[in-house]
Design a protein around this motif. Sequence first.
Motif, PDB file in Angstrom:
ATOM      1  N   GLY A  43       2.855  13.146  -3.650  1.00  0.00           N
ATOM      2  CA  GLY A  43       1.583  12.438  -3.781  1.00  0.00           C
ATOM      3  C   GLY A  43       0.517  12.924  -2.829  1.00  0.00           C
ATOM      4  N   ALA A  44       0.830  13.851  -1.944  1.00  0.00           N
ATOM      5  CA  ALA A  44      -0.175  14.325  -0.998  1.00  0.00           C
ATOM      6  C   ALA A  44      -1.169  15.227  -1.715  1.00  0.00           C
ATOM      7  N   ASP A  95       7.238  -7.679  -8.214  1.00  0.00           N
ATOM      8  CA  ASP A  95       7.229  -9.122  -8.462  1.00  0.00           C
ATOM      9  C   ASP A  95       6.761  -9.904  -7.244  1.00  0.00           C
ATOM     10  N   ASN A  96       7.059  -9.413  -6.049  1.00  0.00           N
ATOM     11  CA  ASN A  96       6.718 -10.133  -4.826  1.00  0.00           C
ATOM     12  C   ASN A  96       5.393  -9.685  -4.223  1.00  0.00           C
ATOM     13  N   PHE A  97       5.006  -8.459  -4.487  1.00  0.00           N
ATOM     14  CA  PHE A  97       3.761  -7.930  -3.939  1.00  0.00           C
ATOM     15  C   PHE A  97       2.765  -7.745  -5.085  1.00  0.00           C
ATOM     16  N   GLY A  98       2.054  -8.823  -5.388  1.00  0.00           N
ATOM     17  CA  GLY A  98       1.127  -8.788  -6.519  1.00  0.00           C
ATOM     18  C   GLY A  98      -0.096  -7.943  -6.264  1.00  0.00           C
ATOM     19  N   THR A  99      -0.562  -7.871  -5.008  1.00  0.00           N
ATOM     20  CA  THR A  99      -1.686  -7.005  -4.666  1.00  0.00           C
ATOM     21  C   THR A  99      -1.122  -5.637  -4.306  1.00  0.00           C
ATOM     22  N   ARG A 100      -1.458  -4.621  -5.102  1.00  0.00           N
ATOM     23  CA  ARG A 100      -0.890  -3.301  -4.903  1.00  0.00           C
ATOM     24  C   ARG A 100      -2.005  -2.265  -4.883  1.00  0.00           C
ATOM     25  N   ILE A 101      -1.842  -1.294  -4.009  1.00  0.00           N
ATOM     26  CA  ILE A 101      -2.819  -0.219  -3.843  1.00  0.00           C
ATOM     27  C   ILE A 101      -2.054   1.092  -3.767  1.00  0.00           C
ATOM     28  N   SER A 102      -2.462   2.072  -4.547  1.00  0.00           N
ATOM     29  CA  SER A 102      -1.841   3.397  -4.469  1.00  0.00           C
ATOM     30  C   SER A 102      -2.932   4.433  -4.208  1.00  0.00           C
ATOM     31  N   LEU A 103      -2.663   5.290  -3.242  1.00  0.00           N
ATOM     32  CA  LEU A 103      -3.571   6.368  -2.866  1.00  0.00           C
ATOM     33  C   LEU A 103      -2.893   7.689  -3.183  1.00  0.00           C
ATOM     34  N   GLY A 104      -3.666   8.664  -3.622  1.00  0.00           N
ATOM     35  CA  GLY A 104      -3.074   9.917  -4.038  1.00  0.00           C
ATOM     36  C   GLY A 104      -2.437   9.786  -5.405  1.00  0.00           C
ATOM     37  N   ASN A 105      -1.780  10.853  -5.847  1.00  0.00           N
ATOM     38  CA  ASN A 105      -1.159  10.883  -7.168  1.00  0.00           C
ATOM     39  C   ASN A 105       0.308  10.479  -7.071  1.00  0.00           C
ATOM     40  N   LEU A 106       0.716   9.594  -7.964  1.00  0.00           N
ATOM     41  CA  LEU A 106       2.093   9.126  -8.000  1.00  0.00           C
ATOM     42  C   LEU A 106       2.917   9.998  -8.938  1.00  0.00           C
ATOM     43  N   SER A 107       4.217   9.995  -8.716  1.00  0.00           N
ATOM     44  CA  SER A 107       5.127  10.610  -9.674  1.00  0.00           C
ATOM     45  C   SER A 107       5.263   9.686 -10.880  1.00  0.00           C
ATOM     46  N   ARG A 128      -9.918   7.626  -2.440  1.00  0.00           N
ATOM     47  CA  ARG A 128      -9.879   7.286  -3.870  1.00  0.00           C
ATOM     48  C   ARG A 128      -8.462   6.871  -4.252  1.00  0.00           C
ATOM     49  N   GLY A 129      -8.331   5.800  -5.012  1.00  0.00           N
ATOM     50  CA  GLY A 129      -7.010   5.322  -5.406  1.00  0.00           C
ATOM     51  C   GLY A 129      -7.081   4.337  -6.542  1.00  0.00           C
ATOM     52  N   ILE A 175       0.858  -1.189   0.000  1.00  0.00           N
ATOM     53  CA  ILE A 175       0.000   0.000   0.000  1.00  0.00           C
ATOM     54  C   ILE A 175       0.889   1.233   0.000  1.00  0.00           C
ATOM     55  N   VAL A 176       0.690   2.091  -0.999  1.00  0.00           N
ATOM     56  CA  VAL A 176       1.466   3.318  -1.130  1.00  0.00           C
ATOM     57  C   VAL A 176       0.509   4.493  -0.988  1.00  0.00           C
ATOM     58  N   GLY A 177       0.825   5.409  -0.085  1.00  0.00           N
ATOM     59  CA  GLY A 177      -0.041   6.563   0.083  1.00  0.00           C
ATOM     60  C   GLY A 177       0.595   7.617   0.949  1.00  0.00           C
ATOM     61  N   PRO A 178       0.350   8.891   0.665  1.00  0.00           N
ATOM     62  CA  PRO A 178       0.929   9.972   1.470  1.00  0.00           C
ATOM     63  C   PRO A 178       0.225  10.083   2.809  1.00  0.00           C
ATOM     64  N   THR A 179       0.774  10.904   3.668  1.00  0.00           N
ATOM     65  CA  THR A 179       0.142  11.160   4.956  1.00  0.00           C
ATOM     66  C   THR A 179      -1.238  11.761   4.736  1.00  0.00           C
ATOM     67  N   GLY A 180      -2.251  11.179   5.394  1.00  0.00           N
ATOM     68  CA  GLY A 180      -3.617  11.661   5.226  1.00  0.00           C
ATOM     69  C   GLY A 180      -4.312  11.140   3.989  1.00  0.00           C
ATOM     70  N   GLY A 181      -3.682  10.221   3.266  1.00  0.00           N
ATOM     71  CA  GLY A 181      -4.283   9.703   2.029  1.00  0.00           C
ATOM     72  C   GLY A 181      -5.224   8.538   2.235  1.00  0.00           C
ATOM     73  N   GLY A 182      -5.320   8.008   3.461  1.00  0.00           N
ATOM     74  CA  GLY A 182      -6.228   6.900   3.717  1.00  0.00           C
ATOM     75  C   GLY A 182      -5.553   5.555   3.829  1.00  0.00           C
TER      76      GLY A 182
END
Length: 720
Positions: free
Chosen positions: A717-718, A491-503, A527-528, A332-339
């Motif tokens: 990404g915040a 490759d190792n983390f097939g389930t991935r979640i990103s919150l906020g906008n990525l670079s 939202r992600g 799970i990738v997300g900035p502070t306050g992104g959920g």
Amino acid sequence: MSGNQDPLKDWIVATWRDMFGDSGNARSQQLSENARPTHIGRFLPLSLIVIAAAAAAVCAPRLISVAAANTRATEVLTTLHGYRVALIAAAALLIAVDVLRHRSHRWSAMLESVVRQTTGNLPKKVAVPFPSGWWVLRRATITLPRGTVVRPKQFEELSRAIEAIAGTTATKEVKVRHEAHRDRIVIRRRTIEPDERSERHKALQSTLDATSIFTDPKVTVSARDEHGVETCYRISFERSMNAGSRGFQGKVEEALIANAGEHESGRHWTTDWHPADGFLIMRLVAPMPSRIDHPLELVDENLRHLPYATGEADRTFIWDISTRSNKPHCLIVGPTGGGKTSVIRTLLTEAARRGIPFVGVDPKMIELDGLEGYPGCGAIIYDPIRAAMLVRALHSEMMARNTYIHDMKIEGSQLPLMIAVLDEFFILSGKWQRLAKTGDDETRALLKELDPLNAWADLAVLARSAGIRLLLGVQRPDASLFGGASGNARDNFGTRISLGNLSQDGALMMWGDSTVGREVDTSVPGRGIAIGEDGSPADGQMWWTPNVDRHPNKWNQLSEGEKAIVDGLAPVEAPGFTCYSTELAEFIETERALAKRAREYGRAAEPIVIGTGDAATTSTVAASTTPSAELPDAPHAADDDFADVIPASAVEAGQTVLVDDDEGELVPVTVTAVDVTRDGKGEVTSTVLTVGAGRVKTRITFDATGVVVLPEADLVGAPA
């Protein structure tokens, strides 16, 4: 000698030749046939004899007076005169038949000429059924020599020529079809069906026809709603290599949705691609919800599926933690306050209600603390040294489980599952690395022995078969998450979640596509982007799970609805924590004992208010905090309160970071240059940061897993 031309005579001669052919000698006829080969014979009228008989019957009285001396002729003429009406009718009928036969003959000659000129082949036979039609051609069959090859461009020219001479009306159209297996060309006139397609249907078809992205595309309506409004289209096309490309599919989808326009129902268009079968489905789906409270009912009855988000068309995103899953670990990738914390709570409460225990690490001490003591929670660790011990204990548990599987000759799916959570991984990694450099001798020796980074890398690669599932939370993605031993994180983390906008680099790291996850609507909390069941990323609305901490200071902040969610999610029976290694069992028991002791005695000093009240009050408050500060056997407190930590390779020139000075204190410095070294696969092997100005510059070298401390939270990404 040349005489004057007579237009009338020329017209009569041309018409005669056209109707009956040349009347020259055999030599001139042969030369004509050699110059213009044809299989169309001369036109022979059938009405000439009947016309002559009818004329004789009409003129019989006059002819009898002339031939009165010839008795036989007089009898014949008298008989013909008696049948003059029938003969006139027969002559008229045969004249009409000959006129129609002549028109069919003309059609045959023209079609033969067109085929010969466009394809270079002389037809064996041109069959124009009788009657053929005067101004328009109804149907015809052109038989070609066996094995005749008609190239696409030739057939296109032939079709245009036939359509031009055959004539098209407002209600009829001519269709030309080449039946190569039967060596013939079939011409048919058919009624033009009224175009009852909707404007949206026409727009989609015209859009595809006007481009060359597909070969012979065809749009058909697959479904309508109860009001007859089209809600689904099937677009068929010839299979091609481009159709399987996600980039190509994205561009086509964007164009189709733009031309379809907004639907009157308020729903959105989406596409389902089937490139191997040569078609795609364009259908309406329910719009993305703006908030979804964690459902109390089991959305997925499979106890090894942990649902956590909803997408368009009520699509549910799940984390499949079963042994057969090819996406066993979650990132799970997300900035502070992104959920990010809410998503972790959602997954862990879903795991607990399905009988799956978990253990977690929270280096910031504020993200997962509410889960401490929750049913199914083995422990929540806040101290970095204790966290390193947990990672090594998990590694021992993995090895013990693998040994048990080997000795007992069982499948890994027969072992009970467990989830290990590491939130804010870079902060934890930064604390480990700093303690390894600035800690006391005992701490440095212990961290060297535990080697938590490499132990975690082994878990990322090998824990799947042992029934251990990893849940990792970070603020930004990076390929050096686990070091070179674990390979790429994707490759190792097939389930991935990103919150906020990525670079751009972050999107490429997470999704393998630099355009995905860069335009998330951050105005909507939760939202992600998440991985769907088909393995492709899609927009999703993460479920909202309130803080499950029942401490009065937390519990009283929740609304009645949020309290109902927490109560409804709590499992009736706490999941059991089965350990196959004494290291993990002893660690969890010890951590629970330390946590209980800390809760009983308290470990946080009450705040001291300066400037209000008298000195006696202030002294009393200060004195009351002393036992807490001097509590024996309390858990090891964090050496530093890091605002945030990022990989060294992610630092940019001009950025301010914190580094250790000679006395082990963190001081701010400005990075003037960043030199990142990568191997042949593009993975980071080392990073050199240059700090300082003028002639006094310092180069600080970091390995692949090196991180740097930031003076304040990372805002990449915040939400703006």
